[in-house]
Motif scaffolding. Structure first.
Motif, PDB file in Angstrom:
ATOM      1  N   UNK A  35       0.946  -1.271   0.311  1.00 42.46           N
ATOM      2  CA  UNK A  35      -0.163   0.253   0.131  1.00 42.46           C
ATOM      3  C   UNK A  35       0.616   1.453   0.335  1.00 42.46           C
ATOM      4  N   UNK A  36       1.881   1.250   0.761  1.00 41.38           N
ATOM      5  CA  UNK A  36       2.766   2.360   0.635  1.00 41.38           C
ATOM      6  C   UNK A  36       3.741   2.517  -0.101  1.00 41.38           C
ATOM      7  N   UNK A  37       3.738   1.550  -0.773  1.00 41.85           N
ATOM      8  CA  UNK A  37       4.727   1.427  -2.430  1.00 41.85           C
ATOM      9  C   UNK A  37       3.222   2.121  -2.791  1.00 41.85           C
ATOM     10  N   UNK A  38       2.257   1.510  -3.321  1.00 44.06           N
ATOM     11  CA  UNK A  38       1.116   2.471  -3.908  1.00 44.06           C
ATOM     12  C   UNK A  38       0.863   3.601  -4.277  1.00 44.06           C
ATOM     13  N   UNK A  39       0.962   4.309  -3.037  1.00 44.88           N
ATOM     14  CA  UNK A  39       0.564   5.550  -2.705  1.00 44.88           C
ATOM     15  C   UNK A  39       1.622   6.185  -3.162  1.00 44.88           C
ATOM     16  N   UNK A  40       2.887   5.651  -2.762  1.00 45.10           N
ATOM     17  CA  UNK A  40       4.227   6.740  -3.533  1.00 45.10           C
ATOM     18  C   UNK A  40       4.303   6.745  -4.462  1.00 45.10           C
ATOM     19  N   UNK A  41       3.490   5.292  -5.854  1.00 46.16           N
ATOM     20  CA  UNK A  41       3.964   5.483  -7.067  1.00 46.16           C
ATOM     21  C   UNK A  41       2.735   6.585  -7.402  1.00 46.16           C
ATOM     22  N   UNK A  72       8.955   4.176   1.781  1.00 48.49           N
ATOM     23  CA  UNK A  72       8.383   5.448   1.933  1.00 48.49           C
ATOM     24  C   UNK A  72       9.684   6.011   1.484  1.00 48.49           C
ATOM     25  N   UNK A  73      10.747   6.035   2.726  1.00 51.08           N
ATOM     26  CA  UNK A  73      12.015   7.185   3.455  1.00 51.08           C
ATOM     27  C   UNK A  73      12.763   7.074   2.138  1.00 51.08           C
ATOM     28  N   UNK A  74      13.069   5.456   1.599  1.00 49.83           N
ATOM     29  CA  UNK A  74      14.016   5.783  -0.162  1.00 49.83           C
ATOM     30  C   UNK A  74      12.980   6.073  -1.657  1.00 49.83           C
ATOM     31  N   UNK A  75      12.087   6.428  -1.478  1.00 52.57           N
ATOM     32  CA  UNK A  75      11.390   6.494  -2.752  1.00 52.57           C
ATOM     33  C   UNK A  75      10.410   7.611  -2.940  1.00 52.57           C
ATOM     34  N   UNK A  76      10.324   9.030  -1.513  1.00 56.94           N
ATOM     35  CA  UNK A  76       9.367   9.852  -1.906  1.00 56.94           C
ATOM     36  C   UNK A  76      11.108  11.027  -2.375  1.00 56.94           C
ATOM     37  N   UNK A  77      10.099  11.477  -2.973  1.00 59.49           N
ATOM     38  CA  UNK A  77      11.145  13.273  -3.714  1.00 59.49           C
ATOM     39  C   UNK A  77      10.490  13.947  -2.758  1.00 59.49           C
ATOM     40  N   UNK A  78      11.042  14.358  -2.254  1.00 56.65           N
ATOM     41  CA  UNK A  78      10.186  16.465  -1.703  1.00 56.65           C
ATOM     42  C   UNK A  78       9.971  17.252  -2.542  1.00 56.65           C
ATOM     43  N   UNK A  79      11.117  17.266  -3.736  1.00 49.51           N
ATOM     44  CA  UNK A  79      10.483  18.151  -4.835  1.00 49.51           C
ATOM     45  C   UNK A  79       8.850  18.005  -5.286  1.00 49.51           C
TER      46      UNK A  79
END
Length: 139
Positions: A35-41, A72-79
């Motif tokens: 779920x975290x992966x899909x939300x981040x995608x 989440x910490x590896x995939x999220x991009x602040x930009x």
């Protein structure tokens, strides 16, 4: 950017995009790795086109296993984000978000506004303040 309102259901979590640039995520219960992966995608799909505002409602959050936090910490991009409003975040969640924001800021990668509110009813006003600040910077 997406021009029409859209809604997604990922597990027990509800996501809604409101044009032109606001994504609302309501986390309900535990957050599994997939779920975290899909939300981040989904955030990546939107944010890679144009940064957006995020309202993250954490008032109904359960647990987030360490594997999901790692994704989440590896995939999220602040930009991806112009600003973020967190609703109902616990003390621990606030501390985690603030520490991550400081790391991104010091690395020169994070300039988005971050705000915490207690209830979902407060989120639109907090978001409006962020948008007004951004318009003033641009003007």
């Amino acid at each position: 950017m997406v021009t029409q309102p859209r809604e997604w259901k990922i597990g027990t979590h509800d996501i809604r995009f409101e044009p032109p640039n606001t994504l609302s995520v309501k986390i309900v219960g535990d957050v599994r790795v997939d779920e975290a992966s899909r939300i981040i995608d989904l955030c990546a799909e939107l944010g890679d086109k144009e940064p957006f505002y995020l309202i993250a409602d954490l008032s109904g959050i359960g647990s987030i296993p360490s594997e999901a936090r790692g994704v989440a910490s590896k995939q999220i991009r602040p930009e991806w984000y112009k600003g973020v409003v967190y609703v109902g975040a616990s003390f621990v969640a606030k501390a985690a978000v603030k520490s991550l924001s400081v790391v991104f800021y010091l690395a020169g990668k994070y300039t988005a506004d971050v705000e915490f509110v207690t209830t979902a009813e407060e989120a639109p006003a907090a978001l409006a303040k962020q948008k007004a600040r951004h318009k003033a910077k641009v003007a």
